[in-house]
Motif scaffolding. Sequence first.
Motif, PDB file in Angstrom:
ATOM      1  N   ALA A  87       0.829  -1.213   0.000  1.00 48.35           N
ATOM      2  CA  ALA A  87       0.000   0.000   0.000  1.00 48.35           C
ATOM      3  C   ALA A  87       0.861   1.259   0.000  1.00 48.35           C
ATOM      4  O   ALA A  87       0.462   2.293  -0.536  1.00 48.35           O
ATOM      5  CB  ALA A  87      -0.938  -0.002   1.204  1.00 48.35           C
ATOM      6  N   VAL A  88       2.057   1.186   0.578  1.00 46.34           N
ATOM      7  CA  VAL A  88       2.959   2.340   0.604  1.00 46.34           C
ATOM      8  C   VAL A  88       3.355   2.729  -0.814  1.00 46.34           C
ATOM      9  O   VAL A  88       3.441   3.908  -1.154  1.00 46.34           O
ATOM     10  CB  VAL A  88       4.204   2.045   1.465  1.00 46.34           C
ATOM     11  N   LEU A  89       3.582   1.735  -1.663  1.00 49.48           N
ATOM     12  CA  LEU A  89       3.995   2.025  -3.036  1.00 49.48           C
ATOM     13  C   LEU A  89       2.900   2.681  -3.853  1.00 49.48           C
ATOM     14  O   LEU A  89       3.178   3.304  -4.871  1.00 49.48           O
ATOM     15  CB  LEU A  89       4.466   0.743  -3.725  1.00 49.48           C
ATOM     16  N   PRO A  92       1.459   8.621  -3.165  1.00 50.84           N
ATOM     17  CA  PRO A  92       2.262   9.522  -3.997  1.00 50.84           C
ATOM     18  C   PRO A  92       3.730   9.608  -3.587  1.00 50.84           C
ATOM     19  O   PRO A  92       4.595   9.794  -4.425  1.00 50.84           O
ATOM     20  CB  PRO A  92       1.576  10.883  -3.826  1.00 50.84           C
ATOM     21  N   ASP A  93       4.025   9.449  -2.295  1.00 53.98           N
ATOM     22  CA  ASP A  93       5.413   9.547  -1.834  1.00 53.98           C
ATOM     23  C   ASP A  93       6.001   8.180  -1.479  1.00 53.98           C
ATOM     24  O   ASP A  93       7.035   8.098  -0.839  1.00 53.98           O
ATOM     25  CB  ASP A  93       5.511  10.486  -0.638  1.00 53.98           C
ATOM     26  N   GLY A  94       5.385   7.101  -1.911  1.00 53.50           N
ATOM     27  CA  GLY A  94       5.820   5.763  -1.542  1.00 53.50           C
ATOM     28  C   GLY A  94       7.241   5.436  -1.983  1.00 53.50           C
ATOM     29  O   GLY A  94       8.053   4.978  -1.188  1.00 53.50           O
TER      30      GLY A  94
END
Length: 107
Positions: A87-89, A92-94
Amino acid sequence: TGRDAGRRAHPAFLLEYQGASIAWFQQRCVRTVKGHRWPDSILVVSRNGQRKTLVAELDGPEFHKNRWREVRRDAELGLPVVHVHPAVLQQPDGLRRILDWAVSQVA
């Protein structure tokens, strides 16, 4: 080209980020003292004459089902490892979070 690329390694991505040069390799085989391992990503970061090899792994049961086994395998690598939830990827800043971590390892 129409040729089967299944047995060839994927090329690395070369990046420049915050004054560092980064080579980002996907799924490369690494030999450890206990066998071979295929980390999700290997990053080689160079900055101010320092170079460090790092590993980024995707977390989650669909990727790595046994967390304790992964901890043991991370230790076998002997490299700094960052675990990232998929989900982090998608944020927008992943990708920037991973790059910030990688550059901080050679600061």
